[in-house]
Scaffold this active site. Structure first.
Site, PDB file in Angstrom:
ATOM      1  CG  HIS A   1      74.172  48.185  27.119  1.00 44.09           C
ATOM      2  ND1 HIS A   1      73.714  49.269  26.402  1.00 44.09           N
ATOM      3  CD2 HIS A   1      75.502  48.116  26.857  1.00 44.09           C
ATOM      4  CE1 HIS A   1      74.724  49.825  25.749  1.00 44.09           C
ATOM      5  NE2 HIS A   1      75.814  49.136  26.000  1.00 44.09           N
TER       6      HIS A   1
ATOM      7  CE1 TYR B   1      78.293  43.172  30.989  1.00 45.15           C
ATOM      8  CE2 TYR B   1      79.116  41.145  30.003  1.00 45.15           C
ATOM      9  CZ  TYR B   1      79.345  42.361  30.603  1.00 45.15           C
ATOM     10  OH  TYR B   1      80.632  42.774  30.826  1.00 45.15           O
TER      11      TYR B   1
ATOM     12  CG  ASN C   1      81.576  49.332  23.616  1.00 45.84           C
ATOM     13  OD1 ASN C   1      80.383  49.597  23.593  1.00 45.84           O
ATOM     14  ND2 ASN C   1      82.358  49.673  24.625  1.00 45.84           N
TER      15      ASN C   1
ATOM     16  CG  ASP D   1      70.745  49.931  25.053  1.00 43.67           C
ATOM     17  OD1 ASP D   1      71.212  50.838  25.765  1.00 43.67           O
ATOM     18  OD2 ASP D   1      71.461  49.200  24.345  1.00 43.67           O
TER      19      ASP D   1
ATOM     20  CE1 TYR E   1      81.339  40.942  26.958  1.00 44.29           C
ATOM     21  CE2 TYR E   1      83.162  40.123  25.629  1.00 44.29           C
ATOM     22  CZ  TYR E   1      82.352  40.034  26.748  1.00 44.29           C
ATOM     23  OH  TYR E   1      82.551  39.020  27.647  1.00 44.29           O
TER      24      TYR E   1
ATOM     25  CG  ASN F   1      80.184  53.497  23.090  1.00 50.76           C
ATOM     26  OD1 ASN F   1      80.355  54.581  22.555  1.00 50.76           O
ATOM     27  ND2 ASN F   1      80.422  53.288  24.369  1.00 50.76           N
TER      28      ASN F   1
END
Length: 188
Positions: free
Chosen positions: A23, A18, A69, A94, A67, A115
């Protein structure tokens, strides 16, 4: 730490796959500010955390290891561990709804469909926490939002986002030294 430190929490997803993704711009802002302030990170519960100073003001920097979320879990832990009020937090995230590189500071508000912000609001049981949104644009075909946010910035976007990351750092330091309203007036 001073009597009223600011803890800046950059949202993102942990893991090499990532790194550099749209994100993870929250991580990128916090990493750049850590370099600027000479802050190094140490592992604390479910986040990497480091503390520094800017013009006599204490600034904490955190990268949740949860993470996106599940960001609220790290935010709640950090808030409790450091005994901070909601106004001492600044969440960096973001935003698809802002043009690439645009900044928007707010003292509170809805998740806007994000989220990470939604999970933080659920875990804190309020939307009354400051946030800095960094625009990542929304130049993607219908139905490909997930691929867009999890992919890196294009070569044509990198210069704009580098400038936005620097400006976001300036905004954060203004919040730390002056206050949120002053930073909103200057950077929104």
């Amino acid at each position: 730490m001073s009597a009223s430190p600011l803890l800046v929490i950059g949202l993102g997803n942990p893991g090499a796959e990532y790194e550099g993704s749209r994100h993870n711009v929250g991580y990128q802002v916090v990493d750049a500010l850590a370099d600027r302030l000479g802050v190094s990170f140490e592992h604390q519960q479910n986040a990497l955390v480091g503390w520094g100073t800017h013009e006599g003001e204490t600034v904490g920097l955190a990268l949740p290891l949860t993470y996106m979320n599940r960001s609220g879990n790290a935010v709640v832990s950090l808030r409790e561990q450091h005994d901070l009020g909601l106004d001492q937090l600044l969440i960096i995230v973001d935003d698809l709804h802002l043009p690439l590189g645009a900044l928007r500071l707010r003292p509170n508000g809805s998740s806007g469909g994000h989220n990470g912000l939604a999970h933080i609001a659920r875990r804190l049981d309020t939307t009354e926490y400051p946030r800095l949104r960094v625009g990542i644009g929304n130049d993607f075909p219908e139905g490909e939002q997930v691929d867009y946010v999890l992919s890196p910035f294009s070569d044509g976007q990198k210069s704009t986002i580098r400038d936005a990351i620097t400006e976001a750092g300036d905004a954060i330091l203004t919040v730390a030294h002056d206050d949120l309203e002053a930073a909103m007036n200057q950077f929104n």
